[in-house]
Design a protein around this motif. Structure first.
Motif, PDB file in Angstrom:
ATOM      1  N   LYS A 133       0.831  -1.205   0.000  1.00 12.43           N
ATOM      2  CA  LYS A 133       0.000   0.000   0.000  1.00 12.43           C
ATOM      3  C   LYS A 133       0.863   1.251   0.000  1.00 12.43           C
ATOM      4  CE  LYS A 133      -4.259   1.227  -0.221  1.00 12.43           C
ATOM      5  NZ  LYS A 133      -5.142   0.784  -1.266  1.00 12.43           N
ATOM      6  N   ILE A 134       1.973   1.219   0.721  1.00 17.32           N
ATOM      7  CA  ILE A 134       2.903   2.356   0.712  1.00 17.32           C
ATOM      8  C   ILE A 134       3.429   2.574  -0.705  1.00 17.32           C
ATOM      9  CG2 ILE A 134       5.175   3.148   1.488  1.00 17.32           C
ATOM     10  CD1 ILE A 134       4.491   1.741   4.208  1.00 17.32           C
ATOM     11  N   LYS A 135       3.820   1.483  -1.355  1.00 14.24           N
ATOM     12  CA  LYS A 135       4.332   1.592  -2.724  1.00 14.24           C
ATOM     13  C   LYS A 135       3.258   2.166  -3.644  1.00 14.24           C
ATOM     14  CE  LYS A 135       6.232  -1.041  -6.553  1.00 14.24           C
ATOM     15  NZ  LYS A 135       6.528  -2.365  -7.084  1.00 14.24           N
ATOM     16  N   LYS A 136       2.042   1.686  -3.501  1.00 15.05           N
ATOM     17  CA  LYS A 136       0.955   2.125  -4.374  1.00 15.05           C
ATOM     18  C   LYS A 136       0.621   3.606  -4.184  1.00 15.05           C
ATOM     19  CE  LYS A 136      -3.750   1.069  -5.746  1.00 15.05           C
ATOM     20  NZ  LYS A 136      -4.899   0.207  -5.583  1.00 15.05           N
ATOM     21  N   LEU A 137       0.634   4.068  -2.937  1.00 17.88           N
ATOM     22  CA  LEU A 137       0.208   5.440  -2.640  1.00 17.88           C
ATOM     23  C   LEU A 137       1.359   6.442  -2.529  1.00 17.88           C
ATOM     24  CD1 LEU A 137      -2.565   4.720   0.043  1.00 17.88           C
ATOM     25  CD2 LEU A 137      -2.869   5.258  -2.397  1.00 17.88           C
ATOM     26  N   SER A 138       2.596   5.976  -2.601  1.00 14.20           N
ATOM     27  CA  SER A 138       3.745   6.838  -2.288  1.00 14.20           C
ATOM     28  C   SER A 138       3.811   8.112  -3.127  1.00 14.20           C
ATOM     29  CB  SER A 138       5.053   6.063  -2.412  1.00 14.20           C
ATOM     30  OG  SER A 138       5.245   5.634  -3.753  1.00 14.20           O
ATOM     31  N   ARG A 139       3.430   8.062  -4.367  1.00 14.71           N
ATOM     32  CA  ARG A 139       3.513   9.249  -5.229  1.00 14.71           C
ATOM     33  C   ARG A 139       2.390  10.241  -4.961  1.00 14.71           C
ATOM     34  NH1 ARG A 139       7.525   8.884  -8.840  1.00 14.71           N
ATOM     35  NH2 ARG A 139       8.258   6.815  -9.398  1.00 14.71           N
ATOM     36  N   GLU A 140       1.381   9.838  -4.194  1.00 12.94           N
ATOM     37  CA  GLU A 140       0.241  10.715  -3.902  1.00 12.94           C
ATOM     38  C   GLU A 140       0.347  11.390  -2.536  1.00 12.94           C
ATOM     39  OE1 GLU A 140      -3.380   8.444  -4.264  1.00 12.94           O
ATOM     40  OE2 GLU A 140      -2.537   7.296  -5.921  1.00 12.94           O
ATOM     41  N   LEU A 141       1.282  10.949  -1.691  1.00 10.89           N
ATOM     42  CA  LEU A 141       1.369  11.456  -0.324  1.00 10.89           C
ATOM     43  C   LEU A 141       1.847  12.905  -0.283  1.00 10.89           C
ATOM     44  CD1 LEU A 141       3.031   8.364   1.419  1.00 10.89           C
ATOM     45  CD2 LEU A 141       0.603   8.957   1.373  1.00 10.89           C
ATOM     46  N   ASN A 142       1.230  13.693   0.594  1.00 14.18           N
ATOM     47  CA  ASN A 142       1.699  15.067   0.784  1.00 14.18           C
ATOM     48  C   ASN A 142       2.788  15.079   1.860  1.00 14.18           C
ATOM     49  OD1 ASN A 142       0.513  15.269   3.421  1.00 14.18           O
ATOM     50  ND2 ASN A 142      -1.438  15.885   2.520  1.00 14.18           N
ATOM     51  N   GLU A 143       3.297  16.261   2.146  1.00 12.73           N
ATOM     52  CA  GLU A 143       4.425  16.380   3.081  1.00 12.73           C
ATOM     53  C   GLU A 143       4.097  15.826   4.466  1.00 12.73           C
ATOM     54  OE1 GLU A 143       3.038  19.013   1.500  1.00 12.73           O
ATOM     55  OE2 GLU A 143       4.526  19.615   0.015  1.00 12.73           O
ATOM     56  N   GLN A 144       2.927  16.177   4.988  1.00 14.17           N
ATOM     57  CA  GLN A 144       2.530  15.715   6.329  1.00 14.17           C
ATOM     58  C   GLN A 144       2.370  14.200   6.361  1.00 14.17           C
ATOM     59  OE1 GLN A 144       2.221  17.700   9.156  1.00 14.17           O
ATOM     60  NE2 GLN A 144       2.132  15.736  10.178  1.00 14.17           N
ATOM     61  N   GLU A 145       1.770  13.644   5.332  1.00 13.67           N
ATOM     62  CA  GLU A 145       1.571  12.193   5.282  1.00 13.67           C
ATOM     63  C   GLU A 145       2.904  11.457   5.192  1.00 13.67           C
ATOM     64  OE1 GLU A 145      -2.823  12.413   3.156  1.00 13.67           O
ATOM     65  OE2 GLU A 145      -1.013  12.406   1.921  1.00 13.67           O
ATOM     66  N   ILE A 146       3.825  11.995   4.405  1.00 14.96           N
ATOM     67  CA  ILE A 146       5.162  11.387   4.320  1.00 14.96           C
ATOM     68  C   ILE A 146       5.856  11.441   5.678  1.00 14.96           C
ATOM     69  CG2 ILE A 146       7.483  11.683   3.351  1.00 14.96           C
ATOM     70  CD1 ILE A 146       6.068  12.446   0.694  1.00 14.96           C
ATOM     71  N   ALA A 147       5.771  12.591   6.340  1.00 14.48           N
ATOM     72  CA  ALA A 147       6.406  12.730   7.652  1.00 14.48           C
ATOM     73  C   ALA A 147       5.802  11.741   8.651  1.00 14.48           C
ATOM     74  CB  ALA A 147       6.250  14.159   8.168  1.00 14.48           C
ATOM     75  N   ASN A 148       4.478  11.615   8.670  1.00 17.66           N
ATOM     76  CA  ASN A 148       3.829  10.666   9.579  1.00 17.66           C
ATOM     77  C   ASN A 148       4.198   9.228   9.255  1.00 17.66           C
ATOM     78  OD1 ASN A 148       2.534  12.592  11.139  1.00 17.66           O
ATOM     79  ND2 ASN A 148       0.665  12.537   9.932  1.00 17.66           N
ATOM     80  N   LEU A 149       4.290   8.922   7.987  1.00 15.02           N
ATOM     81  CA  LEU A 149       4.659   7.579   7.560  1.00 15.02           C
ATOM     82  C   LEU A 149       6.085   7.240   7.978  1.00 15.02           C
ATOM     83  CD1 LEU A 149       3.534   5.166   5.920  1.00 15.02           C
ATOM     84  CD2 LEU A 149       4.604   6.191   3.922  1.00 15.02           C
ATOM     85  N   ILE A 150       7.009   8.164   7.710  1.00 12.44           N
ATOM     86  CA  ILE A 150       8.419   7.939   8.083  1.00 12.44           C
ATOM     87  C   ILE A 150       8.559   7.822   9.596  1.00 12.44           C
ATOM     88  CG2 ILE A 150      10.728   8.983   8.060  1.00 12.44           C
ATOM     89  CD1 ILE A 150       9.778   7.816   5.341  1.00 12.44           C
ATOM     90  N   TYR A 151       7.860   8.691  10.331  1.00 11.22           N
ATOM     91  CA  TYR A 151       7.891   8.614  11.795  1.00 11.22           C
ATOM     92  C   TYR A 151       7.411   7.243  12.267  1.00 11.22           C
ATOM     93  CZ  TYR A 151       6.616   9.362  16.663  1.00 11.22           C
ATOM     94  OH  TYR A 151       6.492   9.235  18.026  1.00 11.22           O
ATOM     95  N   GLY A 152       6.252   6.815  11.771  1.00 15.60           N
ATOM     96  CA  GLY A 152       5.691   5.540  12.206  1.00 15.60           C
ATOM     97  C   GLY A 152       6.590   4.363  11.867  1.00 15.60           C
TER      98      GLY A 152
END
Length: 167
Positions: A133-152
């Motif tokens: 799911k990360i691979k599928k959605l990675s190009r659509e993530l905004n800055e906050q979502e990327i930061a939350n994902l990397i943090y998690g």
């Protein structure tokens, strides 16, 4: 103290009758009150866990996301959850993966990270589902979502060496 007692009593009284959305919203709402799992009365903790187990199988994508995010904000540790509930969350994740959007994905990963979940301890199907799911959605993530994902993922000790997902 009186508000906490009244709220705890009310939650314990009404939770057994709640549908999945009510249970999820209660957990997330408690987290917004900036309370911590360890200070909740044990009876309330047990009631929350029992009703989570009762309803998680019927939760939709946002409800599972709110539960994991809320539990993480409450400071509830993944390994302190009963194994059957951890398994039920894994099954719920796999069931809602197709409808899981950017916010739900990042909220779940962020919540799992805050719960001190070790990525390697998740069932292989769940790990593969998350990475896919990360691979599928990675190009659509905004800055906050990327930061939350990397943090998690970082809190989950995932790292860049995690098993690659080809699909």
């Amino acid at each position: 103290f009186q508000l906490r007692k009244a709220a705890s009593d009310g939650i314990a009284r009404t939770l057994p009758e709640m549908e999945p959305q009510g249970v999820a919203n209660t957990i997330y709402g408690l987290s917004l009150l900036r309370t911590k799992w360890k200070i909740l009365p044990p009876v309330l903790q047990d009631t929350l866990l029992f009703n989570l187990q009762r309803t998680v199988g019927g939760m939709k994508e946002m409800e599972t996301s709110n539960c994991l995010s809320g539990l993480g904000r409450l400071g509830c540790d993944w390994n302190s959850l009963p194994p059957t509930l951890r398994d039920s969350f894994g099954t719920a994740f796999l069931r809602v993966t197709k409808e899981l959007g950017r916010q739900g994905l990042t909220q779940q990963v962020h919540g799992l990270g805050r719960m001190n979940t070790e990525f390697a301890s998740l069932p292989e199907k769940v790990r593969d589902g998350l990475l896919g799911k990360i691979k599928k959605l990675s190009r659509e993530l905004n800055e906050q979502e990327i930061a939350n994902l990397i943090y998690g993922l970082g809190k989950m000790s995932c790292g860049f060496g995690a098993r690659r997902y080809s699909g």
